[in-house]
Design an enzyme around this catalytic site. Structure first.
Site, PDB file in Angstrom:
ATOM      1  N   LYS A  10       0.838  -1.194   0.000  1.00  0.00           N
ATOM      2  CA  LYS A  10       0.000   0.000   0.000  1.00  0.00           C
ATOM      3  C   LYS A  10       0.873   1.243   0.000  1.00  0.00           C
ATOM      4  O   LYS A  10       1.857   1.305   0.731  1.00  0.00           O
ATOM      5  CB  LYS A  10      -0.903  -0.016   1.237  1.00  0.00           C
ATOM      6  CG  LYS A  10      -1.801   1.208   1.436  1.00  0.00           C
ATOM      7  CD  LYS A  10      -1.177   2.357   2.199  1.00  0.00           C
ATOM      8  CE  LYS A  10      -0.558   2.002   3.519  1.00  0.00           C
ATOM      9  NZ  LYS A  10       0.092   3.208   4.198  1.00  0.00           N
ATOM     10  N   VAL A  92       8.863  -4.193   7.876  1.00  0.00           N
ATOM     11  CA  VAL A  92       7.860  -3.944   8.907  1.00  0.00           C
ATOM     12  C   VAL A  92       8.011  -2.516   9.427  1.00  0.00           C
ATOM     13  O   VAL A  92       9.111  -1.967   9.457  1.00  0.00           O
ATOM     14  CB  VAL A  92       8.016  -4.966  10.047  1.00  0.00           C
ATOM     15  CG1 VAL A  92       7.051  -4.698  11.180  1.00  0.00           C
ATOM     16  CG2 VAL A  92       7.826  -6.388   9.503  1.00  0.00           C
ATOM     17  N   ALA A  93       6.888  -1.900   9.809  1.00  0.00           N
ATOM     18  CA  ALA A  93       6.882  -0.514  10.294  1.00  0.00           C
ATOM     19  C   ALA A  93       7.507   0.395   9.254  1.00  0.00           C
ATOM     20  O   ALA A  93       8.442   1.147   9.522  1.00  0.00           O
ATOM     21  CB  ALA A  93       7.608  -0.402  11.633  1.00  0.00           C
ATOM     22  N   LEU A  96       4.025   0.993   4.448  1.00  0.00           N
ATOM     23  CA  LEU A  96       3.495   0.271   3.289  1.00  0.00           C
ATOM     24  C   LEU A  96       2.266  -0.555   3.631  1.00  0.00           C
ATOM     25  O   LEU A  96       1.765  -1.292   2.777  1.00  0.00           O
ATOM     26  CB  LEU A  96       4.576  -0.651   2.699  1.00  0.00           C
ATOM     27  CG  LEU A  96       5.809   0.051   2.138  1.00  0.00           C
ATOM     28  CD1 LEU A  96       6.867  -0.967   1.741  1.00  0.00           C
ATOM     29  CD2 LEU A  96       5.425   0.918   0.938  1.00  0.00           C
ATOM     30  N   ASP A 130      -6.000   0.582   7.932  1.00  0.00           N
ATOM     31  CA  ASP A 130      -5.717   0.369   6.508  1.00  0.00           C
ATOM     32  C   ASP A 130      -6.294  -0.939   5.976  1.00  0.00           C
ATOM     33  O   ASP A 130      -6.289  -1.161   4.759  1.00  0.00           O
ATOM     34  CB  ASP A 130      -4.202   0.363   6.256  1.00  0.00           C
ATOM     35  CG  ASP A 130      -3.577   1.740   6.379  1.00  0.00           C
ATOM     36  OD1 ASP A 130      -4.334   2.734   6.401  1.00  0.00           O
ATOM     37  OD2 ASP A 130      -2.336   1.826   6.443  1.00  0.00           O
TER      38      ASP A 130
END
Length: 270
Positions: A10, A92-93, A96, A130
């Site tokens: 994303k 991660v983090a 996205l 999200d």
């Protein structure tokens, strides 16, 4: 049964922060888009649900009680168990929506195998702001905390995109906490391209204050004359859109030569 889904990365083509809410969240207006690459999930029938994580970033997800794939499985009723192998290719983090994208892919797997309950959107929203957008993984506008979705015809499908992350995790909460409180205003009107080009990311300054390499990533991307280069979400990943695959790949090679330590992913907008 064997089903495979890509958890599409994303990106926020524009992200306007409007105000802080009393519940601690923030009112947003954002233009979601999705890259045709990301994590990979493979599901097979099983007596009970089980999640196995592999891939470059798989070792980061070592807490079975905080695994959003397992939470997504628990959120949806079905008659059988599923064994899911998650190949974690997205950092991660990273801004996205990687975990949300993984959850969205679980929803699509279960939709194909069993169908989804009518209130699937509400179940998805409880997993993360999200996640509802990630279930369909198509360009759309998100409002509220990002869960109130509005479809939009995209004129950006197929646009080459390069994702770059300096390999520094950046938690969402501190970035929002550092937001200066200035209302970014509503998203611009017009096509997806118009919104993107005339919009902004209101979290960029706060994210750079916490993770200075973001500024270097943006500088290097913008130096290659893309259509647009911007930070995604709360960072630290940045993206650049290009007019051609050649321009994208040339930029990727150039950055790879000077900063081989940075993470990259190439793709096209869905």
């Amino acid at each position: 049964m064997r089903l495979q889904e890509t958890a599409y990365a994303k990106i926020n083509l524009a992200l306007h922060v409007r105000k802080r809410r009393e519940d601690g969240y923030h009112e947003l207006e954002t233009l979601f888009a999705f890259v045709d690459a990301g994590d990979t999930l493979v599901a097979t029938s099983a007596e009970a649900d089980v999640v196995t994580t592999v891939g470059e970033f798989g070792g980061v997800l070592d807490n079975p009680f905080d695994n959003i794939v397992a939470k997504a499985l628990n959120a949806l009723p079905r008659p059988d168990g599923l064994a899911i192998t998650l190949e974690k290719n997205l950092p991660v983090a990273a801004g996205l929506g990687g975990g949300s994208a993984d959850a969205g892919a679980v929803f699509r797997i279960i939709r194909e195998a069993y169908g989804l309950p009518d209130e699937w959107h509400e179940r998805a929203a409880k997993l993360g702001a999200d996640v509802p957008a990630c279930v369909e993984s198509v360009t759309c506008i998100g409002r509220g905390t990002g869960t109130e979705l509005e479809p939009i015809d995209t004129d950006l499908g197929g646009t080459p995109v390069l994702l770059v992350n300096p390999r520094e995790p950046l938690a969402t909460a501190p970035v929002f906490a550092g937001w200066n409180g200035d209302d970014d205003g509503p998203l611009p009107e017009g096509s997806a391209r118009d919104i993107m080009m005339h919009g902004t990311n209101g979290l960029e300054r706060s994210a750079i204050d916490l993770c200075s390499p973001i500024a270097d990533v943006l500088e290097r991307l913008r130096a290659t004359d893309p259509i647009l280069a911007r930070m995604s979400g709360s960072g630290a990943t940045c993206f650049a859109l290009f007019n051609s695959l050649e321009d994208r790949d040339m930029t990727s090679d150039r950055i790879g030569q000077t900063r081989p330590d940075w993470w990259q992913m190439k793709g096209k907008l869905r």
